[in-house]
Enzyme design. Structure first.
Site, mmCIF file in Angstrom:
data_model
loop_
_atom_site.group_PDB
_atom_site.id
_atom_site.type_symbol
_atom_site.label_atom_id
_atom_site.label_comp_id
_atom_site.label_asym_id
_atom_site.label_seq_id
_atom_site.Cartn_x
_atom_site.Cartn_y
_atom_site.Cartn_z
ATOM 1 N N GLY A 1 -2.455 20.273 30.372
ATOM 2 C CA GLY A 1 -3.681 20.827 29.693
ATOM 3 C C GLY A 1 -3.739 22.294 29.051
ATOM 4 O O GLY A 1 -4.385 23.092 29.214
ATOM 5 N N GLY B 1 -13.965 21.211 29.913
ATOM 6 C CA GLY B 1 -15.125 20.902 30.570
ATOM 7 C C GLY B 1 -15.221 20.380 31.584
ATOM 8 O O GLY B 1 -15.983 20.501 32.536
ATOM 9 N N LYS C 1 -6.586 34.541 18.484
ATOM 10 C CA LYS C 1 -6.890 35.508 19.616
ATOM 11 C C LYS C 1 -6.388 36.882 19.231
ATOM 12 O O LYS C 1 -7.240 37.685 19.570
ATOM 13 C CB LYS C 1 -5.941 35.083 20.643
ATOM 14 C CG LYS C 1 -6.073 33.850 21.478
ATOM 15 C CD LYS C 1 -4.995 33.363 22.429
ATOM 16 C CE LYS C 1 -5.480 32.256 23.050
ATOM 17 N NZ LYS C 1 -4.464 31.785 23.700
ATOM 18 N N ALA D 1 -7.781 33.474 28.519
ATOM 19 C CA ALA D 1 -8.336 32.458 29.581
ATOM 20 C C ALA D 1 -9.178 32.908 30.723
ATOM 21 O O ALA D 1 -8.997 32.664 31.879
ATOM 22 C CB ALA D 1 -7.377 31.383 30.029
HETATM 23 N N1 LIG Z 1 -6.735 24.247 27.725
HETATM 24 C C1 LIG Z 1 -6.664 25.642 27.919
HETATM 25 O O1 LIG Z 1 -6.071 26.146 28.936
HETATM 26 C C2 LIG Z 1 -7.761 26.486 27.474
HETATM 27 C C3 LIG Z 1 -8.393 26.079 26.380
HETATM 28 N N2 LIG Z 1 -9.057 26.892 25.590
HETATM 29 C C4 LIG Z 1 -10.117 26.128 24.780
HETATM 30 O O2 LIG Z 1 -11.107 25.389 25.071
HETATM 31 C C5 LIG Z 1 -11.305 24.472 24.240
HETATM 32 C C6 LIG Z 1 -11.402 22.995 24.713
HETATM 33 O O3 LIG Z 1 -10.064 22.653 25.240
HETATM 34 P P1 LIG Z 1 -9.772 21.565 26.099
HETATM 35 O O4 LIG Z 1 -10.710 21.046 27.084
HETATM 36 O O5 LIG Z 1 -8.174 21.520 26.261
HETATM 37 O O6 LIG Z 1 -9.990 20.253 24.823
HETATM 38 P P2 LIG Z 1 -10.038 18.561 25.033
HETATM 39 O O7 LIG Z 1 -9.531 18.029 23.725
HETATM 40 O O8 LIG Z 1 -9.645 18.345 26.308
HETATM 41 O O9 LIG Z 1 -11.758 18.542 25.020
HETATM 42 C C7 LIG Z 1 -12.589 18.898 23.870
HETATM 43 C C8 LIG Z 1 -13.843 18.260 24.283
HETATM 44 O O10 LIG Z 1 -14.738 18.441 23.335
HETATM 45 C C9 LIG Z 1 -15.730 17.423 22.880
HETATM 46 N N3 LIG Z 1 -16.269 17.459 21.601
HETATM 47 C C10 LIG Z 1 -15.798 17.498 20.414
HETATM 48 N N4 LIG Z 1 -16.678 17.823 19.561
HETATM 49 C C11 LIG Z 1 -18.023 17.935 20.340
HETATM 50 C C12 LIG Z 1 -19.431 18.068 19.838
HETATM 51 N N5 LIG Z 1 -19.528 18.211 18.522
HETATM 52 N N6 LIG Z 1 -20.271 17.971 20.795
HETATM 53 C C13 LIG Z 1 -19.798 17.985 22.139
HETATM 54 N N7 LIG Z 1 -18.451 17.948 22.376
HETATM 55 C C14 LIG Z 1 -17.497 17.689 21.635
HETATM 56 C C15 LIG Z 1 -14.553 16.341 23.220
HETATM 57 O O11 LIG Z 1 -15.138 15.173 22.966
HETATM 58 C C16 LIG Z 1 -13.658 16.775 24.404
HETATM 59 O O12 LIG Z 1 -14.503 16.111 25.707
HETATM 60 C C17 LIG Z 1 -10.590 24.764 22.984
HETATM 61 O O13 LIG Z 1 -11.176 25.310 21.945
HETATM 62 C C18 LIG Z 1 -9.422 25.497 23.626
HETATM 63 O O14 LIG Z 1 -8.832 26.440 22.735
HETATM 64 C C19 LIG Z 1 -9.240 28.225 26.031
HETATM 65 C C20 LIG Z 1 -8.490 28.694 26.899
HETATM 66 C C21 LIG Z 1 -7.772 27.940 27.763
HETATM 67 N N1 LIG Z 2 -3.623 26.583 23.784
HETATM 68 C C1 LIG Z 2 -3.994 28.031 24.539
HETATM 69 C C2 LIG Z 2 -5.025 27.723 25.536
HETATM 70 C C3 LIG Z 2 -5.622 28.948 25.873
HETATM 71 O O1 LIG Z 2 -6.244 29.603 24.813
HETATM 72 C C4 LIG Z 2 -2.625 28.707 25.082
HETATM 73 O O2 LIG Z 2 -1.777 27.945 24.918
HETATM 74 O O3 LIG Z 2 -2.822 29.819 25.452
#
Ligand SMILES: NC(=O)C1=CN([C@@H]2O[C@H](COP(=O)(O)OP(=O)(O)OC[C@H]3O[C@@H](n4cnc5c(N)ncnc54)[C@H](O)[C@@H]3O)[C@@H](O)[C@H]2O)C=CC1
Ligand SMILES: N[C@@H](CC=O)C(=O)O
Length: 376
Positions: free
Chosen positions: A222, A40, A240, A169
């Site tokens: 991250g 985010g 996935k 991603a």
């Molecule tokens: N990190 C990566 O490279 C990738 C991540 N993703 C996906 O992106 C998503 C987020 O991952 P991250 O940013 O790493 O997680 P993170 O744990 O850093 O952030 C999650 C955010 O969601 C918020 N949140 C939780 N419940 C909520 C609600 N009810 N309303 C509003 N906000 C809420 C949390 O407060 C936090 O700000 C996950 O589903 C992950 O699978 C997808 C592709 C790549």
């Molecule tokens: N945790 C995931 C993040 C992207 O979806 C990964 O490792 O591929």
């Protein structure tokens, strides 16, 4: 096994759907961003980077929330979004998202959470004509019932579901699968590395440094899920593979994917807060797997495989494999995902798609590409 369930009555639903509200052609799309963590925050930074460029003004942030608070305004400058959220005294409520989006222009929810509660709302928003763009795989990658509800809600609401960031991603994986089928191809098989964090781990692990130390490094960069066990258990890859399979016309149930977890039982049972200290439980078993592969000149890769026979029979599995060093799926660097797709036109030599499969910036770019596609 259910095959090619697709969207049975989407056309009927579309005919019954309320006409989308007429919206001013030149209005900015109104966007609610849920989640201000790793992904985010990168969405906010990318939006700020649009300032003064060709994309400036295409979207207005009207709702920004994390799990605790929300900031709501007619237009929140991306540069101010983090401060606005920090200063807000408004409690985060999913009930308020649709009303915050009310107004001229297309309406979009960006889901950058890993939240079940948010995923549960996707179909409701879609049915109201609100586009949903998501990085979270819990929407389409868990139960078949929820996946179907999302498809049907899109048809009902005349809305779109942006899912490019859920697999690879933002790599053009889902798009390619859909385009192959739109061109008349049947998908025969998919195999490859679908986890960016596990790719990074096995690209860096040399049997010397503790595997647990690398897991901490991948988490801090991250690449992992908020709870790294979701990656290490194969659950993230299962999701996935389910998303890919369903997009390929195979209505696969989660229970039909054979998953070989890397998480030992003593780590699996712990609360999220206790995981970090217990990560060294991974070290012994992975050192042994590495040593055995090394002796054979092989490389460890965490793979997902889906095969559909001519008779419609499907097999799906996810787990660590020991591949010959020159195997096509053993290549790649960093967080690279590498996915081979066999279809009618790619029978002998598969189509191969490779590129970074995790990381905040690529994921945010994938999300915002989907937003732009849906609002244009
Ligand atoms: N990190 C990566 O490279 C990738 C991540 N993703 C996906 O992106 C998503 C987020 O991952 P991250 O940013 O790493 O997680 P993170 O744990 O850093 O952030 C999650 C955010 O969601 C918020 N949140 C939780 N419940 C909520 C609600 N009810 N309303 C509003 N906000 C809420 C949390 O407060 C936090 O700000 C996950 O589903 C992950 O699978 C997808 C592709 C790549
Ligand atoms: N945790 C995931 C993040 C992207 O979806 C990964 O490792 O591929």
């Amino acid at each position: 096994m259910n095959v090619a369930a697709g969207v049975a009555h989407s056309e009927t639903l579309r005919a019954l759907a309320p006409q989308p509200q007429a919206r001013a052609a030149n209005a900015s799309a109104r966007v609610a961003l849920l989640g201000t963590g790793t992904v985010g925050s990168a969405v906010i930074a990318r939006l700020a980077g649009w300032r003064g460029g060709a994309l400036d003004g295409r979207v207005s942030l009207v709702h920004v929330a994390n799990s605790r608070r929300a900031a709501v305004a007619d237009a929140i400058a991306p540069e101010q979004a983090v401060a606005a959220l920090a200063e807000s005294t408004r409690a985060s409520s999913l009930d308020e998202v649709a009303s915050a989006l009310h107004g001229d222009g297309a309406r979009v929810v960006i889901d950058a959470t890993a939240s079940e509660a948010v995923a549960e709302r996707h179909a409701q928003w879609l049915a109201q004509g609100i586009h949903v763009v998501t990085a979270c795989k819990i929407g389409q990658g868990t139960t078949l019932a929820r996946w179907r509800a999302i498809r049907e809600a899109c048809a009902y609401g005349g809305s779109g579901y942006g899912d490019s960031a859920t697999v690879g991603a933002g790599l053009p994986l889902l798009r390619s699968l859909r385009e192959l089928q739109a061109g008349g191809d049947r998908i025969h098989a998919i195999a490859g590395v679908l986890s960016g964090s596990l790719a990074w781990l096995f690209n860096h692990y040399d049997g010397m440094r503790p595997f647990s130390a690398l897991v901490r490094q991948a988490r801090d960069a991250g690449y992992t899920e908020p709870d790294p066990r979701d990656d290490l258990s194969g659950e993230d890859v299962r999701r996935k593979l389910l998303i890919l399979a369903r997009a390929a016309g195979v209505a696969l149930d989660a229970s039909e994917v054979e998953v070989a977890s890397l998480v030992p039982p003593e780590l699996a049972i712990l609360s999220k807060d206790s995981v970090d200290a217990a990560l060294p439980a991974l070290d012994g078993p992975l050192r042994e797997r590495y040593a055995a592969a090394y002796k054979d000149g092989a490389k460890l890769r965490f793979l997902a495989r889906l095969e559909r026979g001519e008779d419609g029979k499907v097999s799906a599995k996810v787990g660590l494999e020991s591949l010959p060093g020159d195997h096509p799926l053993a290549g790649g660097a960093g967080t690279d995902n590498k996915v081979a797709i066999w279809s009618d036109r790619y029978r002998a030599q598969p189509l191969v798609i490779q590129g970074p499969g995790a990381g905040a910036e690529v994921t945010a770019a994938g999300l915002l590409d989907d937003v732009l596609r849906l609002i244009s």
